[in-house]
Enzyme design. Structure first.
Site, PDB file in Angstrom:
ATOM      1  N   CYS A   1      -5.124  64.318  42.469  1.00  0.00           N
ATOM      2  CA  CYS A   1      -6.063  63.229  42.739  1.00  0.00           C
ATOM      3  C   CYS A   1      -6.594  62.603  41.455  1.00  0.00           C
ATOM      4  CB  CYS A   1      -7.205  63.734  43.606  1.00  0.00           C
ATOM      5  SG  CYS A   1      -7.893  65.293  43.053  1.00  0.00           S
TER       6      CYS A   1
ATOM      7  N   GLU B   1     -13.705  64.714  48.893  1.00  0.00           N
ATOM      8  CA  GLU B   1     -13.043  64.566  47.598  1.00  0.00           C
ATOM      9  C   GLU B   1     -11.767  63.783  47.841  1.00  0.00           C
ATOM     10  OE1 GLU B   1     -13.971  65.262  44.635  1.00  0.00           O
ATOM     11  OE2 GLU B   1     -15.819  66.283  45.208  1.00  0.00           O
TER      12      GLU B   1
ATOM     13  N   GLY C   1      -8.603  65.213  50.200  1.00  0.00           N
ATOM     14  CA  GLY C   1      -7.390  64.527  50.651  1.00  0.00           C
ATOM     15  C   GLY C   1      -7.521  63.035  50.483  1.00  0.00           C
TER      16      GLY C   1
ATOM     17  N   GLY D   1     -10.351  61.087  55.475  1.00  0.00           N
ATOM     18  CA  GLY D   1     -11.762  61.269  55.151  1.00  0.00           C
ATOM     19  C   GLY D   1     -12.663  60.570  56.160  1.00  0.00           C
TER      20      GLY D   1
END
Lengths: 492, 608
Positions: B375, B340, B318, B323
């Site tokens: 992403c 990630e 995300g 994070g």
């Protein structure tokens, strides 16, 4: 860099920020990326260690009362070995590794290129104040980073030795030693780093990781834990003698039990306990004489606080009653003699906390196989040591317990093997180092792919249709025959 | 009247006096204040929601669910129920992250106030159950791992239709894109793991040094234990940028790694893709060993409850803000994390290349990959001033070839995931200094959550669109005087997950590879590295930590345990006290490793 308490907090903040911005500038300039620069720094570090052996021995004696042979074995030698190993392998480590790509992507090539992370912070601990400081520094430099080293204030002579000597040998624009206590550590943790490497307790480890989370900084935590010895009832007398020698050397040798991979407690079968204890006593006397305090071959307790902590472990009357050897404490010299306890209560602090000192509780079991369950009932330790010739027990220990390392029939030797990863799991930490693993710990493995414009499949692109759908399915399955048929218009 | 520094000082002094009085130190005071905070959140929930909407255009979750005519399933109605409590939860969670003692109080409070179907107690029960399965040792066997991986293969092969439909309902993802980026990739990942697993599981023999001769050593890969895999989730109050979601089904990829390594797993699929989430919950329950692999659906409350538990590894996909929260809560249990994240992944385009091919590859990476909501999607382009007009023309041409004249309605493009993100993206376009820079597209359709592929030329660097990850179909082009300047431009920002370069110049390629830091680099293509299992996939700096895919996934969820075997012979007395000068000499010789010096030392000869 001498620091006095008159330095105000504001000045300290400013100084740290200035240091960091200087280091960042150095990293940006790119000089640390060249292998030549890295090797030059490592060679300089080797010179530092070679040229200052006596000074190091003296500082270690002052801080911990370590004998020079012990200091060489656990500190100077360890660092030299790491340096030599890194110097002779650096080119290989720093080279990109080719990755095999599926034929479908031909003529694209792929590789994994290790690149330095940037500015790294290393917290060393006091029990091996030289090797646990310099060993990670070697990895960080080998990987091409700029470094701030914060030695432990609890080993002040070594800390000031490092602060004074490191700048004389290494590139001051890239490697900095910052001395200080917890207030300086906190200050350092407020800064943004690209990696934090910490050796110490789980409690502080949590704080380090929480602080790192604010900047998404990866961390390596080298913590400790209660490392057990499983001593099987060895039938061969000479095997037992060797085992006990290794146990005594491993428990009281490295910094008198104040080591993260040091032995915490021992598990034996009931019927075997008295024989093992007798032999332990004899060996202790042979190694450290009748009066260990005067033998110079054994380190003292680092400071008053830890001395108190260890004394408190023994205070519980049930624990005190279980002492079968030693137990005398000399507060003035901060010395505790090698002490053996037989079956202290399992809920006593000595069996629930990491001992980190010269006390060795022995826990007896009906059958040695029960040791697996015993170990699994506690948090995962950094190391498990097992002395046994029983192949089956060995296999069970490897597959049914979890620890940073498992060593059979010896103690502490994992620390000097550069070919194996050194690091914990669960409560004993995460991340690993030593040898190539140190290099990896301080590197980012960058994936690099190189394509060209020659081969171009229209099927990769929209607008989507059935043909493209089939094409992609075959391609993903690397089904080249179907793919060829499809392209030739033979496959529906 | 303004609030000036004098006022600030007076206020701080007043507060400090209260602090010095000691009243804030009492347990009772803290609890009473926390309770009041709870009241604020409970009694004024609507006002908070309204405020958030006016500030951030944050849509209410309920509205979001009802707006979409999805068939109501039990799991979804339950999310609505939970949402009414989520604000209070957020406060609790926030407090518990900041201080552990306050945290435990907050947890108690939470238990009293919220009657949740999935609270911490439930989370702890799930973990306990899974841990029991782990301890039983069944996940360690090769057979179990392979059977589970085959379960995933079966699941995606048999239920392909349902998966494609769920993805269409959540993102109106074109079927082929679901095929390429989700189903096929997951399938491949499983098949590779099944094929290679025996090799991966085998202990690795290593050499030991002469100092410890004779000994042998190996590195054993052992499972870590209980793994939590979280896919993008929205964390209100803390995330001003909504969480990002690339591939709802591909979120199973870390699960593949966790299973291959022999762990037990909880997957928290993204609530941002509700249809996919409930489908995954259903299918995994049906096809997998539910004593070891679980899906927990939900939003803030559920995720917070999960994060409170002790895990052996947490994998989160995300954005960076969430994070940080995940990592901070992992720190309490010393749990390693694999994050990630995303970032602004740049594309550098040099002149003198096959422009048509380059543009196609950029387009397929940008718009053909979840319409920019991935992403690894290209975020912006850097090119030279002279070349920019040619590049724009070619991009326009190829866009038309791919998506036709009316690109807003093209069936080959995904839509924006939710109104929340739609509002965020239109806000980026509406900024004064940006809106005049559109050279292609710019059309939006609020009802259908669609935004046409949009190209912007020469947006200012201090604009919103250039200061946050775009995560949508907008592509700004920045221009520089010469190609080399683009590297400085990239390095002046945070490290992205990917960086792309199109050029034919060898020197430029080398310069790019050596100076640009990113999770992964691709020369002359975009996003293809995602599909290559022989390369580690993961970020660096702001784009995350840890890597996975293929063998790297297996390693990410394994502990590499060093095992050293020694016999009882070969014992040298030099290791043991009493220490002497002679022992020191031999030790030195051993460590420096030269045979002649060892012999000299053993015989006590002086140094040559």
């Amino acid at each position: 860099m001498e620091r006095t308490h008159t330095v105000t907090a504001m000045e300290a903040v400013r100084e740290v920020e200035e240091t960091l911005s200087k280091l960042r500038q150095t990293f940006k300039s790119g000089i640390t990326r060249s292998v030549a620069w890295r090797k030059k720094q490592l060679s300089a570090l080797l010179e530092l260690v070679n040229g200052n052996e006596e000074k190091i021995f003296k500082a270690l004696d002052q801080d911990l009362g370590k004998h020079p042979v012990e200091s060489y074995r656990d500190e100077v030698g360890v660092v030299k070995k790491s340096l030599n190993h890194s110097l002779s392998n650096l080119e290989k480590w720093a080279a990109p590794k080719k990755a095999r790509l599926p034929l479908l992507l031909f003529p694209t090539s792929g590789e994994v290129l290790p690149e330095p992370l940037g500015v790294v912070l290393i917290f060393a601990s006091w029990n091996f104040p030289i090797s646990l400081a310099l060993d990670p520094v070697i990895g960080a430099i080998a990987a091409g980073n700029v470094v701030v080293l914060k030695p432990s204030e609890q080993a002040p002579a070594c800390s000031s030795f490092l602060a004074k000597t490191v700048p004389q040998y290494l590139d001051g624009k890239a490697v900095e030693v910052i001395e200080g206590g917890s207030e300086i550590s906190e200050l350092l943790l407020q800064q943004k780093w690209d990696k934090i490497f910490f050796t110490g307790s789980a409690q502080v480890g949590r704080m380090v990781m929480s602080a790192a989370a604010k900047n998404l900084t990866p961390v390596t935590l080298e913590l400790g834990g209660k490392c057990p010895i499983v001593l099987d009832s060895l039938s061969n007398a000479s095997d037992l003698k060797v085992a006990v020698k290794r146990i005594v050397g491993g428990k009281w040798g490295p910094c008198n039990g104040q080591a993260c991979i040091g032995v915490d407690y021992m598990l034996v079968e009931e019927k075997f306990a008295s024989m093992a204890i007798d032999l332990l006593k004899k060996t202790i006397k042979r190694f450290y004489s009748e009066s260990p305090k005067d033998s110079k071959c054994i380190a003292r307790v680092v400071n008053k606080r830890h001395f108190e902590r260890l004394r408190n472990l023994l205070k519980d009357p049930l624990v005190a009653d279980s002492i079968v050897y030693g137990g005398s404490l000399d507060e003035e010299n901060l010395f505790i003699e090698p002490t053996i306890l037989l079956d202290p209560p399992l809920n006593a602090a000595i069996m629930t906390e990491e001992i980190f000192g010269p006390l060795l509780p022995i826990i007896t079991l009906k059958k040695i196989e029960e040791s697996i369950e015993f170990i699994n009932s506690k948090p995962k330790p950094l190391a498990i040591y097992a002395f046994t010739k029983d192949e089956n027990l060995r296999r069970r220990i490897v597959s049914e317990t979890s620890s940073g390392t498992v060593v059979f029939n010896d103690i502490l030797i994992q620390f000097v093997c550069d070919s194996i990863p050194f690091g914990g799991v669960g409560q004993s930490g995460f991340g690993r180092y030593h040898g190539k693993y140190s290099f990896d710990t301080f590197s980012h493995e960058k994936a690099v792919m190189r394509a060209n414009f020659i081969i171009e499949f229209g099927s990769r692109y929209p607008p989507w249709n059935d043909f493209k759908d089939k094409f992609i399915r075959f391609a993903y399955n690397f089904d080249y025959i179907s793919l060829a048929l499809l392209l030739l218009g033979l496959k529906r | 009247m303004y609030f000036d520094s004098k006022d600030a000082l007076a206020m701080v002094e007043e507060l400090r006096a209260s602090y010095n009085s000691g009243k804030t130190r009492s347990y009772e005071w803290r609890v009473s204040q926390l309770k009041n905070l709870v009241k604020v959140a409970e009694h004024h929930e609507q006002e908070i929601v309204d405020a958030l909407r006016s500030d951030l255009n944050k849509p209410e979750f309920e509205a979001y669910v009802h707006e979409r005519d999805l068939p109501t399933s039990p799991s979804r109605t339950h999310s609505i129920h939970i949402y009414s409590h989520s604000h209070t939860h957020t406060l609790f969670f926030y407090l518990s992250v900041s201080s552990s003692t306050m945290g435990s109080m907050a947890i108690e409070e939470e238990k009293q106030t919220a009657a949740n179907p999935f609270d911490e107690e439930a989370a702890s029960a799930v973990v306990k159950e899974l841990r029991a399965s782990f301890v039983s040792g069944k996940t360690r066997s090769y057979q179990w791992r392979v059977s589970q991986l085959k379960g995933i293969v079966k699941l995606i092969t048999k239920k392909e239709r349902e998966i494609v439909d769920a993805l269409r309902s959540d993102l109106s993802k074109p079927e082929l894109e679901s095929q390429v980026y989700e189903i096929s990739m997951l399938n491949n990942s499983c098949k590779l793991a099944i094929k290679e697993l025996k090799k991966w599981m085998k202990p690795e023999k290593v050499k030991t040094s002469i100092a410890v001769f004779p000994a042998s050593a190996e590195i054993v890969s052992e499972p870590l234990g209980a793994i939590l895999v979280i896919s993008a989730w929205n964390y209100p109050f803390c995330t001003f940028i909504p969480d990002i979601l690339c591939f709802p089904v591909l979120s199973l990829d870390p699960v593949v790694g966790a299973i291959a390594s022999g762990n037990v797993v909880v997957l928290k699929p993204s609530e941002l893709a509700p249809a996919t989430s409930s489908l995954l919950a259903k299918l995994l329950d049906e096809y997998m060993d539910s004593s070891c692999i679980r899906v927990v659906e939900g939003a803030v409350a559920e995720t917070s409850a999960l994060l409170e538990q002790k895990w052996d590894k947490i994998c989160y996909t995300g954005n960076g803000r969430v994070g940080r929260i995940v990592m901070a809560s992992a720190a309490k249990h010393l749990t390693p994390v694999l994050l990630e994240l995303g970032g602004k992944s740049p594309v550098i385009v040099d002149s003198g290349i096959n422009l048509q091919v380059a543009c196609r590859r950029i387009i397929v990476g940008k718009w053909g990959c979840n319409n920019g909501q991935a992403c690894i999607s290209p975020d912006y382009i850097i090119t030279t001033k002279d070349f920019a007009p040619k590049l724009v023309d070619s991009l326009k041409q190829e866009l038309e070839n791919f998506y036709g004249k009316n690109q807003l309605e093209s069936k080959d493009l995904s839509r924006i995931v939710n109104p929340h993100h739609f509002a965020r993206l239109t806000k980026l376009l509406d900024e004064d200094k940006v809106s005049g820079k559109i050279v292609h597209g710019g059309e939006t359709d609020k009802t259908n959550l669609r935004i046409a592929p949009t190209i912007l030329l020469d947006v200012p660097q201090d604009s919103l669109i250039m200061s946050e990850e775009i995560f949508g179909p907008l592509l700004p082009i920045l221009t520089v005087e010469k190609m080399e300047d683009s590297f400085d431009l990239i390095n002046s920002g945070t490290k992205p997950l990917a960086a792309y370069l199109f050029t034919n110049k060898k020197k430029l390629k080398e310069h790019f590879v050596n100076t640009v830091s990113a999770g992964g680099l691709v020369v002359n293509d975009t996003t293809i590295h995602l599909a290559v299992p022989s390369l580690p996939f993961g970020g660096v700096g702001e784009s995350g930590m840890g890597a996975y895919h293929g063998k790297f996934s297996f390693d990410a969820f394994s502990h590499k345990k060093a095992v050293v075997y020694r016999g009882f012979f070969g014992d040298a007395s030099i290791r043991y006290p009493p220490y002497t000068k002679g022992k020191l000499r031999i030790l030195k010789a051993l460590i420096s490793g030269g045979i002649s010096s060892i012999i000299r030392a053993l015989f006590g000869w002086p140094k040559a």
